[in-house]
Design a protein around this motif. Sequence first.
Motif, PDB file in Angstrom:
ATOM      1  N   ALA A  55       0.833  -1.204   0.000  1.00 28.08           N
ATOM      2  CA  ALA A  55       0.000   0.000   0.000  1.00 28.08           C
ATOM      3  C   ALA A  55       0.866   1.252   0.000  1.00 28.08           C
ATOM      4  O   ALA A  55       0.584   2.211  -0.740  1.00 28.08           O
ATOM      5  N   ASP A  56       1.906   1.253   0.793  1.00 27.96           N
ATOM      6  CA  ASP A  56       2.753   2.442   0.854  1.00 27.96           C
ATOM      7  C   ASP A  56       3.509   2.652  -0.450  1.00 27.96           C
ATOM      8  O   ASP A  56       3.698   3.793  -0.884  1.00 27.96           O
ATOM      9  N   LEU A  57       3.936   1.573  -1.086  1.00 25.51           N
ATOM     10  CA  LEU A  57       4.601   1.697  -2.383  1.00 25.51           C
ATOM     11  C   LEU A  57       3.635   2.273  -3.425  1.00 25.51           C
ATOM     12  O   LEU A  57       4.009   3.148  -4.214  1.00 25.51           O
ATOM     13  N   LEU A  58       2.418   1.788  -3.424  1.00 21.52           N
ATOM     14  CA  LEU A  58       1.422   2.306  -4.362  1.00 21.52           C
ATOM     15  C   LEU A  58       1.150   3.781  -4.105  1.00 21.52           C
ATOM     16  O   LEU A  58       1.013   4.579  -5.042  1.00 21.52           O
ATOM     17  N   TRP A  59       1.081   4.153  -2.832  1.00 22.15           N
ATOM     18  CA  TRP A  59       0.838   5.553  -2.497  1.00 22.15           C
ATOM     19  C   TRP A  59       1.954   6.440  -3.035  1.00 22.15           C
ATOM     20  O   TRP A  59       1.704   7.521  -3.580  1.00 22.15           O
ATOM     21  N   LEU A  72      -7.414   1.117   0.175  1.00 25.50           N
ATOM     22  CA  LEU A  72      -8.287  -0.049   0.282  1.00 25.50           C
ATOM     23  C   LEU A  72      -7.553  -1.286   0.771  1.00 25.50           C
ATOM     24  O   LEU A  72      -8.158  -2.161   1.406  1.00 25.50           O
ATOM     25  N   ILE A  73      -6.244  -1.376   0.506  1.00 24.91           N
ATOM     26  CA  ILE A  73      -5.527  -2.608   0.876  1.00 24.91           C
ATOM     27  C   ILE A  73      -4.634  -2.446   2.095  1.00 24.91           C
ATOM     28  O   ILE A  73      -4.124  -3.440   2.622  1.00 24.91           O
ATOM     29  N   ASP A  74      -4.427  -1.232   2.571  1.00 22.34           N
ATOM     30  CA  ASP A  74      -3.563  -1.064   3.738  1.00 22.34           C
ATOM     31  C   ASP A  74      -4.227  -1.670   4.974  1.00 22.34           C
ATOM     32  O   ASP A  74      -5.452  -1.753   5.067  1.00 22.34           O
TER      33      ASP A  74
END
Length: 203
Positions: A55-59, A72-74
């Motif tokens: 999630a943090d990488l996607l952010w 949604l996935i964190d």
Amino acid sequence: MAECDEILDRLRSLGDPRNVEGMTRYGIRTKKAFGVSAPQLRQLAKELRKDHDLADLLWRTGVHDARILAALIDDPALVTTKQMDRWAEDFDTWAVCDSACGSLFDKTPYAWDKAVAWIEREEEYVMRAGFVLMAALAVHDKKASNERFEAFLSLIESHATDVRNFVKKAVNWALRQIGKRNLYLNGLAIRAGERIRRIDSRS
């Protein structure tokens, strides 16, 4: 990182330029968006399941669709106050702000404190986030006492003169959601709304 890149590729393939054009009609202006629909993002989140690091990488990609997916996935159990502040400072649309607050942050033990702290910030979307958290907590925190929401109502009144569009809409949202919680808070919210209406302010 490889998984993050694979997900970005998938988001890109799911995207629709027409959706990106349509986003502007709803006040969502972003430089990096693929136009993935909300149902598609929710379905992808179910497939991926909870993954704090991903999630943090996607952010950090800064891509609109990826940031909503990240919320949604964190895993709220792993979210820190430092992360919440960092993400809040990145908010650049109401959609990302509302997704992070209503899908993730409101489930953390820090949500109540952040709601109060963020409404004192000057940044439009950070201040909005504070009121969105109030609205989300009114819906999702079933065990919270009336007294906690009474405190929110006084803060809503004191900030009701902010003329910025995305702040005043969130103030309105928080007031309405608290008023829907139960009959006791409904009465308090109506009286707060009446006092707000009498304020000499364009907002």
